[in-house]
Design an enzyme around this catalytic site. Structure first.
Site, PDB file in Angstrom:
ATOM      1  N   HIS A 103       4.868   8.137   9.746  1.00 18.47           N
ATOM      2  CA  HIS A 103       6.259   7.659   9.737  1.00 18.47           C
ATOM      3  C   HIS A 103       7.211   8.782   9.313  1.00 18.47           C
ATOM      4  O   HIS A 103       8.298   8.928   9.885  1.00 18.47           O
ATOM      5  CB  HIS A 103       6.408   6.489   8.770  1.00 18.47           C
ATOM      6  CG  HIS A 103       5.777   5.211   9.239  1.00 18.47           C
ATOM      7  ND1 HIS A 103       5.955   4.719  10.510  1.00 18.47           N
ATOM      8  CD2 HIS A 103       4.985   4.317   8.583  1.00 18.47           C
ATOM      9  CE1 HIS A 103       5.301   3.561  10.618  1.00 18.47           C
ATOM     10  NE2 HIS A 103       4.699   3.307   9.475  1.00 18.47           N
ATOM     11  N   HIS A 109       5.426   2.103  14.227  1.00 19.23           N
ATOM     12  CA  HIS A 109       4.221   1.292  14.339  1.00 19.23           C
ATOM     13  C   HIS A 109       3.867   1.110  15.806  1.00 19.23           C
ATOM     14  O   HIS A 109       4.745   0.940  16.658  1.00 19.23           O
ATOM     15  CB  HIS A 109       4.431  -0.078  13.685  1.00 19.23           C
ATOM     16  CG  HIS A 109       4.448  -0.021  12.187  1.00 19.23           C
ATOM     17  ND1 HIS A 109       5.337  -0.740  11.431  1.00 19.23           N
ATOM     18  CD2 HIS A 109       3.672   0.672  11.311  1.00 19.23           C
ATOM     19  CE1 HIS A 109       5.118  -0.497  10.144  1.00 19.23           C
ATOM     20  NE2 HIS A 109       4.115   0.353  10.058  1.00 19.23           N
ATOM     21  N   ASP A 130      -9.132   1.264   6.743  1.00 16.59           N
ATOM     22  CA  ASP A 130      -9.319   2.714   6.856  1.00 16.59           C
ATOM     23  C   ASP A 130     -10.502   3.080   7.751  1.00 16.59           C
ATOM     24  O   ASP A 130     -10.436   4.062   8.503  1.00 16.59           O
ATOM     25  CB  ASP A 130      -9.539   3.327   5.471  1.00 16.59           C
ATOM     26  CG  ASP A 130      -8.241   3.610   4.738  1.00 16.59           C
ATOM     27  OD1 ASP A 130      -7.201   3.026   5.122  1.00 16.59           O
ATOM     28  OD2 ASP A 130      -8.262   4.403   3.780  1.00 16.59           O
ATOM     29  N   LEU A 135       0.813  -1.210   0.000  1.00 15.41           N
ATOM     30  CA  LEU A 135       0.000   0.000   0.000  1.00 15.41           C
ATOM     31  C   LEU A 135       0.845   1.259   0.000  1.00 15.41           C
ATOM     32  O   LEU A 135       0.432   2.289  -0.528  1.00 15.41           O
ATOM     33  CB  LEU A 135      -0.917   0.024   1.227  1.00 15.41           C
ATOM     34  CG  LEU A 135      -2.044  -1.003   1.274  1.00 15.41           C
ATOM     35  CD1 LEU A 135      -2.886  -0.784   2.512  1.00 15.41           C
ATOM     36  CD2 LEU A 135      -2.900  -0.931   0.026  1.00 15.41           C
ATOM     37  N   HIS A 193      -1.194   7.294   7.692  1.00 10.08           N
ATOM     38  CA  HIS A 193      -0.262   6.376   8.355  1.00 10.08           C
ATOM     39  C   HIS A 193       1.181   6.650   7.922  1.00 10.08           C
ATOM     40  O   HIS A 193       2.078   6.798   8.761  1.00 10.08           O
ATOM     41  CB  HIS A 193      -0.675   4.947   8.001  1.00 10.08           C
ATOM     42  CG  HIS A 193       0.226   3.870   8.517  1.00 10.08           C
ATOM     43  ND1 HIS A 193      -0.091   3.097   9.613  1.00 10.08           N
ATOM     44  CD2 HIS A 193       1.424   3.405   8.072  1.00 10.08           C
ATOM     45  CE1 HIS A 193       0.880   2.213   9.832  1.00 10.08           C
ATOM     46  NE2 HIS A 193       1.807   2.383   8.904  1.00 10.08           N
ATOM     47  N   GLU A 194       1.406   6.724   6.607  1.00 11.67           N
ATOM     48  CA  GLU A 194       2.775   6.879   6.109  1.00 11.67           C
ATOM     49  C   GLU A 194       3.358   8.246   6.439  1.00 11.67           C
ATOM     50  O   GLU A 194       4.552   8.365   6.727  1.00 11.67           O
ATOM     51  CB  GLU A 194       2.824   6.618   4.607  1.00 11.67           C
ATOM     52  CG  GLU A 194       2.391   5.214   4.181  1.00 11.67           C
ATOM     53  CD  GLU A 194       3.247   4.110   4.773  1.00 11.67           C
ATOM     54  OE1 GLU A 194       4.368   4.393   5.263  1.00 11.67           O
ATOM     55  OE2 GLU A 194       2.796   2.950   4.757  1.00 11.67           O
ATOM     56  N   THR A 239       0.312   4.873  24.387  1.00  7.29           N
ATOM     57  CA  THR A 239      -0.218   3.799  23.548  1.00  7.29           C
ATOM     58  C   THR A 239       0.106   2.473  24.222  1.00  7.29           C
ATOM     59  O   THR A 239       1.264   2.192  24.502  1.00  7.29           O
ATOM     60  CB  THR A 239       0.394   3.831  22.133  1.00  7.29           C
ATOM     61  OG1 THR A 239       1.822   3.711  22.225  1.00  7.29           O
ATOM     62  CG2 THR A 239       0.047   5.124  21.415  1.00  7.29           C
ATOM     63  N   ALA A 269       0.879  -6.836  20.916  1.00  9.40           N
ATOM     64  CA  ALA A 269       1.702  -7.941  20.430  1.00  9.40           C
ATOM     65  C   ALA A 269       2.124  -7.798  18.983  1.00  9.40           C
ATOM     66  O   ALA A 269       3.233  -8.167  18.610  1.00  9.40           O
ATOM     67  CB  ALA A 269       0.962  -9.259  20.622  1.00  9.40           C
TER      68      ALA A 269
END
Length: 361
Positions: free
Chosen positions: A225, A231, A288, A181, A221-222, A249, A253
Site C-alpha cells: 500500500h 487491495h 501468511d 493487524l 501487504h502494508e 489480477t 468479489a
C-alpha cells in the site's frame, strides 16, 4: 513455549482504506495529491527497471512491557521477509498455480535497516520508546479511528515521531487493539504520518510473532500500500465493479480470508473462471502461509511510485555508512615528542617494536 493465535477476527484486518477515506474526506490537498498520483500512474510508461532499488528502513518499537520491546532478531527477520517476498525468493513461490505463474514478478526492491539517521549519525535503524499505552485502541466503526491511532503512535507523548519520508520507510510496531493487524499511508499523504504500522505479534517471523501471521507478510501487504498498491478486489464489498487498476489480477468479489487455502484453487467469483481469484497475491487477506506473489502489473504501479511521489528515496543517505573522520596531521604532531619521551622512560630491556596506533611495527 506453546504457540497461541493472535486475537483476531476471522479475516485479516487492514485499515488502509478507512485511513484513506478519512484523509480524503478531511484533507483537500490529499485528495488533489491522490488524483494527481493516480493520473500519473495510469499514464506513465516506464522502461522496465533492471536495477535494484534499496530502501532505508527505520523501525520504531513502541512497548509497554519488556516482551513488547521485541528483540533485534525479530526486527531483522521482518526485513529478511520483505526482501524474500519482494525479490520473489520465497520458497513457497513454487505453490503459485501454473495459470498465474507467468504473471509473478521479482520487484527488484530491497529493504535494509538504516545506517545513518537524519542528523548524519550512525544508527542501527531502530528506535525504542516505552509507552504508557497497554494497547493502542482501534474501533473499526469509528471514522476517525486511524487518525486517533496516528495521533498516539506517530508523535511524542505515547509514540515516536517518524523520520523524513523522502529518505526512509518508517515502520512502527506496537500492540494494536480491535483485531487490527496494520495499516499504511498511500503516497501523497501528510508528511508526519507517512509510513506503516504493524501489530507486534504479526511482525517478522520470530520472537513474539504468532500464527497465522508469523511469516512477515502483514508488512509485505502494508508496504505494498505504501508503494501505492490497492487491495486486489478493489474494495467494493462484493460488487465486482471496482478495480485495483492492475490488468493482470483477475476481478474478484471481495477479500479472501483464513477460510481460503491454496488447495481451494480455483476459487471463482465475478465470473472470473476458469482460474478464479488470485487469492495467493500479497494484496489479498489470506493467511501468511497462503500468499506468495506480486504481479508484473503491480510492479508497474510500484515503479511509477518510485519514479514519482517516492522518487527521493533513490537519493537517500540512509544506507550510507558513517565514516570515521580523519584527524588533521597538525592535530597530532604536538603529541609526538611526549609519546617518544614516555617510551624512552621504560625500565628494563628496551622494546624493539612500537605501536603505531594499529599494530606493533
Amino acid at each position: 513455549m506453546p504457540k497461541t493465535p493472535v486475537d483476531k477476527p476471522h479475516h485479516r484486518t487492514c485499515a488502509v482504506m478507512p485511513h484513506h477515506y478519512f484523509l480524503a474526506e478531511t484533507d483537500a490537498v490529499y485528495r488533489d495529491n491522490r488524483r494527481m498520483i493516480e493520473s500519473s500512474t495510469r499514464t506513465t510508461r516506464l522502461a522496465t527497471r533492471t536495477a535494484i532499488i534499496r530502501i532505508p528502513v527505520v523501525v520504531h518499537v513502541l512497548f509497554h512491557t519488556d516482551e513488547e520491546n521485541i528483540e533485534m532478531s525479530q526486527i531483522e527477520s521482518q526485513i529478511a521477509a520483505l526482501n524474500r517476498d519482494y525479490r520473489m525468493q520465497n520458497v513457497d513461490e513454487s505453490q503459485i498455480p501454473a495459470a498465474f505463474r507467468a504473471f509473478a514478478a521479482d520487484t527488484l526492491i530491497e529493504f535494509d535497516l538504516a545506517m545513518r539517521d537524519p542528523d548524519g549519525n550512525a544508527t542501527i535503524g531502530v528506535t525504542r520508546t516505552r509507552t504508557s499505552k497497554t494497547v493502542f485502541p482501534y474501533d473499526s466503526t469509528d471514522p476517525q479511528a486511524t487518525k486517533k491511532l496516528d495521533d498516539m503512535i506517530k508523535f511524542g507523548g505515547f509514540g515516536k515521531a517518524g523520520w523524513p519520508r523522502d529518505s526512509y520507510l518508517n515502520l512502527w510496531t506496537c500492540s494494536l487493539g480491535g483485531g487490527l493487524l496494520g495499516y499504511a499511508q498511500f503516497p501523497g499523504g501528510p508528511l508526519a504520518t507517512d509510513g506503516v504500522v504493524i501489530l507486534n505479534r504479526a511482525f517478522g517471523t520470530s520472537g513474539i510473532a504468532r500464527p497465522p501471521y508469523n511469516l512477515g507478510r502483514t508488512a509485505v501487504h502494508e508496504v505494498g500500500h505504501w508503494l501505492n498498491l490497492l487491495h486486489i478486489w478493489g474494495d467494493d464489498n462484493g460488487g465486482c465493479g471496482q478495480s485495483d487498476s492492475v490488468d493482470d489480477t483477475p476481478n474478484q468479489a471481495g477479500p479472501n480470508g483464513s477460510e481460503v487455502r491454496i488447495e481451494n484453487f480455483p476459487h471463482v467469483t465475478c465470473n472470473n473462471g476458469p482460474n478464479g481469484d488470485m487469492f495467493m497475491n500479497y494484496m489479498d487477506y489470506v493467511d501468511d502461509d497462503t500468499m506468495f506473489m506480486f504481479t508484473t502489473g503491480q510492479l508497474k504501479r510500484m515503479n511509477a511510485t518510485l519514479a514519482g511521489p517516492r522518487s527521493q528515496l533513490a537519493q537517500s543517505m540512509g544506507l550510507t555508512p558513517v565514516t570515521t573522520p580523519a584527524l588533521a596531521p597538525e592535530a597530532v604532531a604536538l603529541a609526538t615528542p611526549f609519546a617518544r619521551a614516555t617510551l624512552g622512560d621504560e625500565r628494563g630491556e628496551r622494546p624493539t617494536r612500537e605501536f603505531d596506533g594499529v599494530s606493533w611495527v
